[in-house]
Design an enzyme around this catalytic site. Structure first.
Site, PDB file in Angstrom:
ATOM      1  N   PHE A  11     -94.540 -61.547  15.081  1.00  0.00           N
ATOM      2  CA  PHE A  11     -95.216 -62.568  14.280  1.00  0.00           C
ATOM      3  C   PHE A  11     -94.651 -63.932  14.648  1.00  0.00           C
ATOM      4  O   PHE A  11     -93.446 -64.150  14.551  1.00  0.00           O
ATOM      5  CB  PHE A  11     -95.036 -62.333  12.773  1.00  0.00           C
ATOM      6  CG  PHE A  11     -95.758 -63.378  11.955  1.00  0.00           C
ATOM      7  CD1 PHE A  11     -97.131 -63.292  11.745  1.00  0.00           C
ATOM      8  CD2 PHE A  11     -95.076 -64.471  11.435  1.00  0.00           C
ATOM      9  CE1 PHE A  11     -97.807 -64.278  11.022  1.00  0.00           C
ATOM     10  CE2 PHE A  11     -95.751 -65.460  10.706  1.00  0.00           C
ATOM     11  CZ  PHE A  11     -97.121 -65.352  10.499  1.00  0.00           C
ATOM     12  N   ASP A  31     -87.496 -66.651  18.651  1.00  0.00           N
ATOM     13  CA  ASP A  31     -88.083 -67.135  17.400  1.00  0.00           C
ATOM     14  C   ASP A  31     -87.152 -66.728  16.256  1.00  0.00           C
ATOM     15  O   ASP A  31     -87.160 -65.586  15.813  1.00  0.00           O
ATOM     16  CB  ASP A  31     -89.478 -66.514  17.236  1.00  0.00           C
ATOM     17  CG  ASP A  31     -90.146 -66.915  15.914  1.00  0.00           C
ATOM     18  OD1 ASP A  31     -89.467 -67.496  15.046  1.00  0.00           O
ATOM     19  OD2 ASP A  31     -91.347 -66.605  15.753  1.00  0.00           O
ATOM     20  N   LYS A  57     -87.854 -71.847   8.280  1.00  0.00           N
ATOM     21  CA  LYS A  57     -87.627 -71.305   6.929  1.00  0.00           C
ATOM     22  C   LYS A  57     -86.337 -71.738   6.230  1.00  0.00           C
ATOM     23  O   LYS A  57     -86.372 -72.665   5.430  1.00  0.00           O
ATOM     24  CB  LYS A  57     -87.749 -69.779   6.973  1.00  0.00           C
ATOM     25  CG  LYS A  57     -89.194 -69.341   7.291  1.00  0.00           C
ATOM     26  CD  LYS A  57     -89.457 -67.900   6.945  1.00  0.00           C
ATOM     27  CE  LYS A  57     -90.937 -67.572   6.962  1.00  0.00           C
ATOM     28  NZ  LYS A  57     -91.460 -67.002   8.191  1.00  0.00           N
TER      29      LYS A  57
HETATM   30  C1  LIG Z   1     -92.697 -67.321   8.974  1.00  0.00           C
HETATM   31  C2  LIG Z   1     -92.588 -67.157  10.444  1.00  0.00           C
HETATM   32  C3  LIG Z   1     -93.259 -68.020  11.342  1.00  0.00           C
HETATM   33  C4  LIG Z   1     -94.242 -69.067  10.858  1.00  0.00           C
HETATM   34  O1  LIG Z   1     -93.622 -70.050  10.109  1.00  0.00           O
HETATM   35  P1  LIG Z   1     -94.528 -71.068   9.229  1.00  0.00           P
HETATM   36  O2  LIG Z   1     -93.527 -72.004   8.646  1.00  0.00           O
HETATM   37  O3  LIG Z   1     -95.247 -70.240   8.217  1.00  0.00           O
HETATM   38  O4  LIG Z   1     -95.458 -71.725  10.169  1.00  0.00           O
HETATM   39  C5  LIG Z   1     -93.049 -67.855  12.686  1.00  0.00           C
HETATM   40  N1  LIG Z   1     -92.214 -66.920  13.156  1.00  0.00           N
HETATM   41  C6  LIG Z   1     -91.542 -66.080  12.344  1.00  0.00           C
HETATM   42  C7  LIG Z   1     -90.617 -65.081  12.924  1.00  0.00           C
HETATM   43  C8  LIG Z   1     -91.723 -66.162  10.962  1.00  0.00           C
HETATM   44  O5  LIG Z   1     -91.084 -65.302  10.159  1.00  0.00           O
END
Ligand SMILES: *Cc1c(COP(=O)(O)O)cnc(C)c1O
Length: 388
Positions: free
Chosen positions: A127, A214, A243
């Site tokens: 994701f 990521d 986050k």
């Molecule tokens: C939440 C998340 C995203 C997206 O972040 P947003 O702030 O919602 O755009 C991307 N990569 C990972 C691994 C995530 O958990």
């Protein structure tokens, strides 16, 4: 209510305030927060250091744009890159934007190598966000369906399978980068094997690919290290995080080192709000608190305590197929789909999340203490045991 696009199936509760690991609804009922705004509120709610930073900065200056130098942004860039072992940083407003910057850096890296259609290897179950490029990188058809045509230039690989990656390398001269979460979050809390990641690093070096991680969810202490790759002994070329960095103010960061650190030139990327004085001053306070109060170590101990406590409950353990995760990124995969548990947990005064259908996902605040961790674990064990 009806004026909102129906993009979320929301639980029927509205919170009025929070304190530490607790949220309070409009009727004054207290909830133990085991998901903290999807891994955002690592310092919990209304943390005094965060509130102080927001207030002090709001009193002085909120926004100027990136037409001018921003002191807090320069300080945060220096602080974050030093923590990450990286060299340069670009601030946006979200995780998806941090990944967008990483994807654009990979394409610049490809074009610098005279590759006209650069491709990025991404993993099954990944994701990376909801923008067009990041949903194209995401390994979940449900998230992509309806938004075709997808952005081209992504090649999908199975998780933890280095032979498959070597095959891709042998057959695809256009690959320029590998992008993955060190611990898959939305996909169901799957940590990559450290051996696999080390082999990926080697392959990236051999192939002149960028290793891009990521850490939007796993970063900022959640995994028990400041960044999850630091617990896996691998140094990436590009890191995206968001986050937990702002504890609720919108901020994301894309960091790079080596050749990747200087690929973005003036005018090639931008953002109006990104890295403004308010969010950067807040993130600096977040980082100070995480490091000064040794919250990475707390995440490790409390995560282990929650996992062992739930697994020690034999009625719950009988329903758990797999217990995964690191630090306070915790997944309990059950023997059946269990989406109904979020509402049952809410009724029991617990906030939890279910992802990938059958996996209970816990992302509690890094400040959680032993009594609170035990309360969360025992509450979750009871919900699992009572599931039918
Ligand atoms: C939440 C998340 C995203 C997206 O972040 P947003 O702030 O919602 O755009 C991307 N990569 C990972 C691994 C995530 O958990």
């Amino acid at each position: 209510m009806s004026a909102l696009m129906q993009t979320y199936a929301r639980l029927p509760v509205t919170f009025s305030h929070g304190e530490g690991v607790y949220l309070f609804d409009q009727d004054g009922r207290r909830y133990l927060d085991g998901i903290c705004g999807l891994g955002v509120n690592g310092l919990g709610h209304a943390h005094p250091a965060v509130t102080r930073a927001i207030r002090a900065q709001a009193d002085k200056l909120v926004h100027t744009s990136n037409l001018y130098r921003i002191e807090a942004q320069e300080q945060l860039g220096a602080r974050l890159t030093a923590l990450a072992g990286m060299e340069t940083c670009f601030f946006g407003n979200s995780g998806a934007e941090a990944n967008e910057a990483a994807i654009k850096i990979a394409r610049l890296h490809g074009h610098a190598r005279q590759i006209k259609k650069p491709a990025i290897v991404v993993l099954e179950g990944a994701f990376h966000g909801r923008t067009l490029a990041t949903l194209s990188a995401t390994g979940n058809r449900k998230i992509q369906a309806g938004f075709e045509p997808l952005v081209a230039g992504f090649i999908r690989a199975p998780v933890n399978d280095i032979e498959a990656l070597r095959q891709i390398a042998a057959n695809n001269p256009d690959v320029v980068a590998f992008l993955a979460e060190p611990i898959q979050g939305e996909g169901g809390i799957y940590p990559l094997d450290a051996d696999y990641l080390a082999a990926v690093r080697q392959l990236c070096d051999q192939q002149n690919w960028l290793l891009m991680l990521d850490e939007v969810q796993s970063g900022n202490g959640r995994s028990g290290d400041y960044f999850a790759y630091q617990g896996m002994d691998v140094q990436p070329d590009v890191v995206a995080t968001a986050k937990g960095l702002g504890n609720g103010v919108p901020i994301g960061a894309c960091m790079a080192r080596g050749a990747a650190a200087s690929l973005m030139g003036a005018g090639q990327h931008g953002t109006t709000y990104g890295g403004n004085p308010l969010v950067c001053a807040t993130a600096l306070a977040v980082i100070d608190t995480i490091t000064e109060q040794q919250l990475c170590a707390n995440a490790r101990t409390m995560g282990d305590l929650i996992r062992t406590t739930v697994m020690a409950d034999s009625a719950a353990a009988a329903r758990i197929v797999d217990c995964r995760g690191k630090g306070l990124m915790i997944g309990f995969q059950l023997d059946q789909d269990c989406g109904q548990l979020t509402a049952q947990a809410l009724a029991a005064g617990l906030l939890i999340n279910v992802t990938a259908g059958s996996t209970i996902r816990l992302l509690p605040p890094l400040i959680i203490d032993e009594a609170q961790a035990l309360a969360l674990a025992n509450g979750v064990a009871r919900l699992i045991a009572d599931l039918n």
